[in-house]
Design an enzyme around this catalytic site. Structure first.
Site, PDB file in Angstrom:
ATOM      1  N   ASP A  34      26.796 -42.307   9.665  1.00 44.00           N
ATOM      2  CA  ASP A  34      25.366 -42.079   9.472  1.00 44.00           C
ATOM      3  C   ASP A  34      24.762 -41.438  10.719  1.00 44.00           C
ATOM      4  O   ASP A  34      25.316 -41.554  11.824  1.00 44.00           O
ATOM      5  CB  ASP A  34      24.651 -43.395   9.169  1.00 44.00           C
ATOM      6  CG  ASP A  34      23.347 -43.187   8.421  1.00 44.00           C
ATOM      7  OD1 ASP A  34      23.335 -43.386   7.184  1.00 44.00           O
ATOM      8  OD2 ASP A  34      22.341 -42.815   9.043  1.00 44.00           O
ATOM      9  N   ASP A  53      25.809 -36.206  13.585  1.00 48.66           N
ATOM     10  CA  ASP A  53      25.090 -35.092  12.956  1.00 48.66           C
ATOM     11  C   ASP A  53      26.076 -34.313  12.093  1.00 48.66           C
ATOM     12  O   ASP A  53      26.785 -33.438  12.576  1.00 48.66           O
ATOM     13  CB  ASP A  53      24.473 -34.188  14.021  1.00 48.66           C
ATOM     14  CG  ASP A  53      23.717 -32.999  13.430  1.00 48.66           C
ATOM     15  OD1 ASP A  53      23.571 -32.948  12.185  1.00 48.66           O
ATOM     16  OD2 ASP A  53      23.292 -32.121  14.205  1.00 48.66           O
ATOM     17  N   TYR A 145      14.681 -28.493  -2.648  1.00 50.15           N
ATOM     18  CA  TYR A 145      15.613 -29.597  -2.883  1.00 50.15           C
ATOM     19  C   TYR A 145      16.587 -29.257  -4.009  1.00 50.15           C
ATOM     20  O   TYR A 145      17.804 -29.431  -3.880  1.00 50.15           O
ATOM     21  CB  TYR A 145      14.838 -30.870  -3.216  1.00 50.15           C
ATOM     22  CG  TYR A 145      15.703 -32.022  -3.649  1.00 50.15           C
ATOM     23  CD1 TYR A 145      16.419 -32.757  -2.716  1.00 50.15           C
ATOM     24  CD2 TYR A 145      15.797 -32.377  -4.995  1.00 50.15           C
ATOM     25  CE1 TYR A 145      17.214 -33.827  -3.113  1.00 50.15           C
ATOM     26  CE2 TYR A 145      16.591 -33.437  -5.397  1.00 50.15           C
ATOM     27  CZ  TYR A 145      17.302 -34.161  -4.455  1.00 50.15           C
ATOM     28  OH  TYR A 145      18.092 -35.206  -4.855  1.00 50.15           O
ATOM     29  N   LYS A 149      20.691 -28.947  -3.926  1.00 50.18           N
ATOM     30  CA  LYS A 149      21.576 -29.790  -4.730  1.00 50.18           C
ATOM     31  C   LYS A 149      22.398 -28.951  -5.714  1.00 50.18           C
ATOM     32  O   LYS A 149      23.544 -29.308  -6.027  1.00 50.18           O
ATOM     33  CB  LYS A 149      20.766 -30.847  -5.476  1.00 50.18           C
ATOM     34  CG  LYS A 149      20.308 -31.999  -4.591  1.00 50.18           C
ATOM     35  CD  LYS A 149      21.480 -32.762  -3.995  1.00 50.18           C
ATOM     36  CE  LYS A 149      21.042 -34.015  -3.275  1.00 50.18           C
ATOM     37  NZ  LYS A 149      22.174 -34.799  -2.716  1.00 50.18           N
ATOM     38  N   THR A 179      14.651 -47.111  -5.658  1.00 48.84           N
ATOM     39  CA  THR A 179      14.608 -47.532  -4.258  1.00 48.84           C
ATOM     40  C   THR A 179      13.173 -47.872  -3.878  1.00 48.84           C
ATOM     41  O   THR A 179      12.215 -47.477  -4.556  1.00 48.84           O
ATOM     42  CB  THR A 179      15.118 -46.425  -3.330  1.00 48.84           C
ATOM     43  OG1 THR A 179      14.205 -45.304  -3.395  1.00 48.84           O
ATOM     44  CG2 THR A 179      16.522 -45.974  -3.717  1.00 48.84           C
TER      45      THR A 179
END
Length: 226
Positions: A34, A53, A145, A149, A179
């Site tokens: 992460d 990164d 976005y 994707k 979430t």
């Protein structure tokens, strides 16, 4: 899926944490990668790599190699690392498109390229990417976005074709994931219709398992009850 060694990127996020916990409960060993700092000391089953990164190819390779070295092999890579920004095309910043591409496509590309030698050596390698239903038909504010994707989808298909017979490569395409952040941004939505992180984790871990040996190049919708 007992005894698999799995790298999970974006492992400290809302979905990543659930995937890690579910995999550990099934008897797998996990390398957690992460951008956030490491949060826990290494154990026999969990090796955290923080501050990575993944948009940088060299940093991604260093992390994947460290995971393979720590556990002695690598059986699966689950690419969850990524990001989301809502911004209209006309009024948005061109840098948003670059950022979405870097966070969603380049992270998956760099981690996958670094993992391929290790996954090939395992003899039964798996790559599972996180796509999006929203990339199949973009709505308002979703251009950058969705385009990124869609790039993940095409990356999945290309890798599956190139690695056929060596490594399976698939992607899950969730709708809205249930979430805390999504609930806060859409407080009037019907949360019961959304796919839960646990439901999505189960599908991801199936694709990473021996049971999915005949599945590759799939873009699998995980719609919840939408």
């Amino acid at each position: 899926m007992d005894g698999k060694v799995i790298v999970v990127t974006g492992a400290l996020g809302a979905l990543g944490r659930v995937v890690v916990d579910e995999a550990l409960a099934r008897g797998d060993r996990i390398a957690s990668v992460d951008h956030a700092p490491t949060q826990a000391p290494a154990t026999a089953d969990l090796f955290e790599l923080g501050g990575v990164d993944l948009t940088d190819a060299a940093a991604a390779k260093k992390a994947i190699d460290a995971a393979a070295s720590h556990f002695g092999r690598l059986d699966a890579l689950i690419n969850i690392a990524g990001g989301f920004l809502f911004e209209t095309v006309a009024d948005g910043d061109p840098k948003t498109w670059q950022r979405m591409y870097a966070l969603n496509v380049m992270t998956a590309l760099n981690a996958s390229r670094a993992a391929i030698p290790h996954l090939t050596a395992s003899g039964n390698g798996r790559i599972v990417n996180l796509g999006a239903m929203g990339a199949l038909q973009a709505g308002p504010g979703m251009g950058a976005y969705a385009a990124s994707k869609a790039g993940v989808h095409r990356l999945t298909e290309a890798l599956a074709a190139e690695l056929k017979g060596k490594i399976t490569v698939n992607a899950v395409l969730p709708s809205i994931i249930d979430t805390a952040a999504n609930r806060a941004s859409m407080p009037k939505a019907d949360f019961e219709k959304w796919v839960t992180p646990k439901e999505l984790a189960d599908v991801i871990l199936f694709l990473a398992s021996d049971a999915a040996s005949a599945v590759t190049g799939a873009l699998l919708p995980v719609n919840g009850r939408v």
